[in-house]
Each structure stands twice: as structure tokens, then as C-alpha cells.
Design an enzyme around this catalytic site. Structure first.
Site, PDB file in Angstrom:
ATOM      1  N   TYR A  21       5.865  11.277  -9.780  1.00 47.46           N
ATOM      2  CA  TYR A  21       6.224  11.085 -11.178  1.00 47.46           C
ATOM      3  C   TYR A  21       5.905  12.305 -12.012  1.00 47.46           C
ATOM      4  O   TYR A  21       5.262  12.212 -13.056  1.00 47.46           O
ATOM      5  CB  TYR A  21       5.545   9.823 -11.734  1.00 47.46           C
ATOM      6  N   TYR A 149       5.499  -5.091  -9.662  1.00 45.99           N
ATOM      7  CA  TYR A 149       5.771  -3.817  -8.982  1.00 45.99           C
ATOM      8  C   TYR A 149       5.683  -4.050  -7.480  1.00 45.99           C
ATOM      9  O   TYR A 149       4.701  -4.613  -6.987  1.00 45.99           O
ATOM     10  CB  TYR A 149       4.762  -2.737  -9.388  1.00 45.99           C
ATOM     11  N   ASP A 249       3.044 -10.545  -2.295  1.00 46.67           N
ATOM     12  CA  ASP A 249       2.774  -9.123  -2.068  1.00 46.67           C
ATOM     13  C   ASP A 249       1.303  -8.881  -2.397  1.00 46.67           C
ATOM     14  O   ASP A 249       0.926  -8.757  -3.557  1.00 46.67           O
ATOM     15  CB  ASP A 249       3.708  -8.291  -2.954  1.00 46.67           C
ATOM     16  N   LYS A 278      -2.159  -0.682   1.406  1.00 49.19           N
ATOM     17  CA  LYS A 278      -3.202   0.047   0.670  1.00 49.19           C
ATOM     18  C   LYS A 278      -4.581   0.048   1.342  1.00 49.19           C
ATOM     19  O   LYS A 278      -4.836   0.918   2.165  1.00 49.19           O
ATOM     20  CB  LYS A 278      -3.247  -0.439  -0.780  1.00 49.19           C
TER      21      LYS A 278
HETATM   22  C1  LIG Z   1       1.504   0.182  -4.103  1.00 55.92           C
HETATM   23  C2  LIG Z   1       2.245  -1.092  -3.996  1.00 55.92           C
HETATM   24  C3  LIG Z   1       3.416  -1.186  -3.213  1.00 55.92           C
HETATM   25  C4  LIG Z   1       4.044   0.016  -2.536  1.00 55.92           C
HETATM   26  O1  LIG Z   1       3.244   0.548  -1.542  1.00 55.92           O
HETATM   27  P1  LIG Z   1       3.512   2.059  -1.023  1.00 55.92           P
HETATM   28  O2  LIG Z   1       2.565   2.206   0.116  1.00 55.92           O
HETATM   29  O3  LIG Z   1       3.225   2.951  -2.183  1.00 55.92           O
HETATM   30  O4  LIG Z   1       4.930   2.126  -0.601  1.00 55.92           O
HETATM   31  C5  LIG Z   1       4.022  -2.422  -3.103  1.00 55.92           C
HETATM   32  N1  LIG Z   1       3.515  -3.506  -3.720  1.00 55.92           N
HETATM   33  C6  LIG Z   1       2.397  -3.457  -4.473  1.00 55.92           C
HETATM   34  C7  LIG Z   1       1.873  -4.698  -5.100  1.00 55.92           C
HETATM   35  C8  LIG Z   1       1.730  -2.248  -4.656  1.00 55.92           C
HETATM   36  O5  LIG Z   1       0.650  -2.183  -5.429  1.00 55.92           O
END
Ligand SMILES: *Cc1c(COP(=O)(O)O)cnc(C)c1O
Length: 439
Positions: A21, A149, A249, A278
């Protein structure tokens, strides 16, 4: 590295290396990191910054944890990578076994992806193949939440807040359906009206909907919103009633960021498919996983095609799997939930008074995630000054001054982070921002 090389390297970086970004014309400043250990990142000039962001929420156990480094080194000596088509290997099998044991009962079919965004794409494709196999091919869209997100690849983007950072790419994205952002806060009093928008969207489009996807409890990268667990219970009931899959997610909130192992545990409901990423490898190597229920996996596998149609080149990379196994060992060896409760109460106590500041619109804390919502972020120069003065790395975005430190942060570390946040929150509002709306 001497000073001249540092200057030359940074000059090359400014012109040739894209950062997330960022513009290559007058890019925002970057710091040259040369090492990272525990909660700190060491710069080329020897200064050290506390990583209050856990390097985008990954470094749960701190940086370069000796157990993780050793696990990666030992795996590297044996086998760094082998294609996952036609081969399997110990680290993938062991990690799938561990993940199955940690996820809710029934969620035990594991697809390894190389990043969080990819694991979201995989989850969405599973939902579509599932509905096809059920004889409902028209159900090929998803419902997501405003303020959510799910990543930067095109399908993940199309499921993220439609008015947020991805608005630029609207024309290349498939249109999905969106429900309003949940507004009853975590710890607030539940109001059934908060679910009305989701109910309406699902009832209106139910024949086109394969799945609902959301970040359970904690909408992170877009809204920094902690919402009421009852929302998830209502959602589970609705999805069951309509034959719609539910995808959680847990990439940001999973693995104790909000306290319990999974954010969904606050609500006591489980999804049909979940994504983890993550902190999975403790922030040491990129890896994510999409974990489906037996029902989802078996339905897809009896459909046409019976194969699940996805397969990244670096699928189940052994170095990443070895790091994740060691990371899960660390999670199992200590009481992370208790640690996070301690961090939470310290942030709550130290940040609450900031709510009275003129440039502060609100303060909220859940687990090891602390958010000071500014009316407008301070000027770039003020942000840089506070980072350097306190030796605390913060990366505010939108209106959010926030911290998501390593889950092993001690009281002194949390205190220094809170002091830096307080200093920043006391700065005057800066000029309106231009496009810098990512984490
Ligand atoms: C960071 C994130 C993603 C994307 O993960 P990347 O490893 O950056 O592709 C997807 N969903 C959530 C909730 C996130 O915080």
C-alpha cells in the site's frame, strides 16, 4: 553495515522496491530491519523497536523464537520442499492431525494454502463445489459483512468491505452480497435488530447463496470492530435452516488473539469451514489452512468433478508445516489464554482514560487487541516522532491507533506500548489521508 551502505540501500529501496500500500513516488518512510528477537525488531543502526503489531499479527510467540528456528533448521536439512501432488510427508500429516484436534469436533479435513488470502479463496471454492454437488449449481455467491477483510487476491477482495480499500477494483470483481456491519459491541446488550440486515439479505437471495463468510467476533483489518457473540449464534441457526454453509475466517482472531483459542469460542458455535493463518507458524514462515467438516469434504468428493479443484505450487511446504507444528507446541506448553487476559486488563486500565482526549472517538480492547479510535489520525511526522521517542513500532491505519502485540508480551512491554499509544492519541489531528487505508 556502515552508514553509507544503509543510505544507498534505502535509496535503492525507495525507487525500486514496492512496499504494501505504498507509492514509489515520495513513498512513506521505511526502516531498515537487520534482526528480530522476542518482542523487538532491531534496526540497521542498532536501535530496537517493540513490535506492537506482531508484524501484522503473526509473531504470537515473539520473533525468531529458538524453538521455531530450530524446527525450521532441522526440517531444512532433510527436505525443504517437495510437490504435494503425488507426494505427502510427515510434517503435513502431523500438522493436519494437530489442527484437527484443535478445531471444533467434525472439522478435520485440511487443505494447506500458502497465504491467508488463498485459504479464503479455497474456502469459497469449497462452498461453490459443495452446492453444485448438492444439485444446487445456482448457489454460487457468498454473503459477507460490511467492515470485513478477507485478503487481497480478487475473490478475497470481493468478499471484503465493498466501500473500503478495494473500491478501485470493483469492475474486475464478482459481485457478492453484503450485510451491514454488526453494531452491537462485544460486552454490550444484544439487540435482535443487529441481525436484521443479514436476515434480509439471506432471505432475499437464498437460492443464489452458497455460503456466508465472516471474521468471528473481531473484524480486524477493515473496521477494528468487536461484535456480540449472539450474532454468530443467529447466523449459525440461519445457515442451518437454509442449507447455506458458514465459513469463519479465523486468520486474524484465531490462536488466542481475542483470548480463547478461537474467536468463535466466545459464541460456542462452530462453522462448516474455517480458515487459519497468520499466527499459525508464529509469524516465521507463510502458511494458512482451510479446514472443512467431513460433511463438506464428502459431499464435494461425491460430486462432479469429485476432485476439489485447487492446488498451489508450494502447497503444504514442509518448512512451513514444521514451523507450524512447533508453534502449536508452544501454544500447548503455556497458558496463552491467561496471558492474553493479563494483557487485556492492562490495556483496559491504561487506555480507558484516553477516551476523554479531544481527538479520541472511542477506546476498545478485546484480548490482546487494543484500539484507540481517533477522530482523525495525527500527522505522519507526529506518528514517526512517537515511534522513535518510545521505541515502539505502531502502524495506525484509517482512524485507528491500535496494538496487537506478541501474546508473550510482559507487563513492561505492554506498559511501553500503552504509553506510546497515549502519546499519539494526545497529538492533534493531521490532514485527511490519501488512500492509506490499509493496516
Ligand atoms: C490477513 C488476513 C487475511 C489475508 O491473509 P494473507 O496471508 O495476508 O493473504 C485474510 N483474512 C483475515 C481475517 C486477515 O486478517
Amino acid at each position: 553495515m556502515n552508514g553509507r551502505n544503509v543510505e544507498a540501500d534505502l535509496a535503492f529501496d525507495r525507487t525500486h522496491v514496492w512496499h504494501p500500500y505504498a507509492s514509489l513516488n515520495d513513498p512513506p518512510p521505511v526502516r531498515l530491519a537487520r534482526a528480530a528477537k522476542g518482542v523487538e525488531i532491531e534496526l540497521a543502526d542498532g536501535r530496537r523497536l517493540i513490535d506492537a503489531v506482531s508484524s501484522w499479527w503473526c509473531a504470537a510467540h515473539g520473533h525468531n523464537h529458538p524453538v521455531l528456528v530450530e524446527a525450521i533448521r532441522r526440517q531444512g536439512e532433510k527436505m525443504c520442499h517437495v510437490m504435494f501432488g503425488g507426494f505427502t510427508h510427515g510434517p503435513a500429516i502431523e500438522l493436519a492431525r494437530r489442527l484437527s484436534a484443535l478445531t471444533p469436533p467434525g472439522l478435520d479435513r485440511v487443505f494447506f494454502a500458502d497465504s491467508g488470502s488463498i485459504s479464503v479463496e479455497v474456502a469459497a471454492k469449497m462452498a461453490v463445489q459443495y452446492q453444485r454437488a448438492k444439485g444446487r449449481p445456482r448457489r454460487a455467491k457468498l454473503v459477507a459483512l460490511k467492515g470485513g477483510y478477507h485478503g487481497d487476491t480478487s475473490l478475497a477482495m470481493a468478499l471484503s468491505d465493498p466501500d473500503g480499500m478495494h473500491v478501485l477494483f470493483r469492475d474486475i470483481m464478482t459481485r457478492h452480497f453484503f450485510a451491514e456491519k454488526p453494531s452491537v459491541p462485544f460486552g454490550g446488550e444484544w439487540d435482535a435488530a443487529d441481525f436484521a440486515s443479514m436476515l434480509h439479505v439471506v432471505e432475499e437471495h437464498e437460492d443464489e447463496i452458497a455460503a456466508v463468510i465472516c471474521e468471528p467476533i473481531f473484524q480486524a483489518a477493515n473496521a477494528m470492530n468487536f461484535y456480540h457473540p449472539q450474532y454468530l449464534r443467529e447466523l449459525r441457526r440461519l445457515c442451518d435452516e437454509k442449507g447455506i454453509l458458514l465459513i469463519f475466517d479465523e486468520i486474524a482472531a484465531g490462536l488466542h488473539r481475542t483470548g480463547p483459542r478461537w474467536a468463535q469460542d466466545h459464541a460456542g458455535v462452530a462453522p462448516d469451514v474455517m480458515t487459519v493463518g497468520k499466527a499459525l507458524t508464529g509469524g516465521h514462515v507463510t502458511l494458512a489452512a482451510t479446514i472443512a467438516s467431513g460433511e463438506v469434504a464428502e459431499t464435494i468428493s461425491h460430486g462432479t468433478p469429485s476432485a476439489f479443484m485447487h492446488g498451489p505450487t508450494y502447497m503444504a511446504n514442509p518448512l512451513a508445516c514444521a514451523a507450524a507444528i512447533a508453534s502449536l507446541d508452544l501454544f500447548a506448553a503455556a497458558d496463552y489464554a491467561a496471558n492474553v487476559r493479563r494483557i487485556e486488563s492492562q490495556f483496559k486500565a491504561t487506555l480507558a482514560p484516553l477516551a476523554a482526549l479531544p481527538n479520541v472517538a472511542g477506546v476498545r480492547v478485546l484480548g490482546a487487541a487494543a484500539v484507540v479510535e481517533a477522530r482523525r489520525l495525527p500527522a505522519r511526522a507526529d506518528i514517526e516522532r512517537v515511534i522513535d521517542a518510545h521505541g515502539v513500532w505502531l502502524r495506525p491505519f484509517c482512524n485507528f491507533i491500535y496494538a496487537m502485540p506478541p501474546l508473550v508480551s510482559d507487563a513492561a512491554t505492554v506498559g511501553r506500548i500503552a504509553a506510546a499509544m497515549a502519546d499519539l492519541a494526545a497529538c492533534p489531528p493531521g490532514p485527511p489521508q490519501d488512500g492509506d487505508f490499509h493496516e
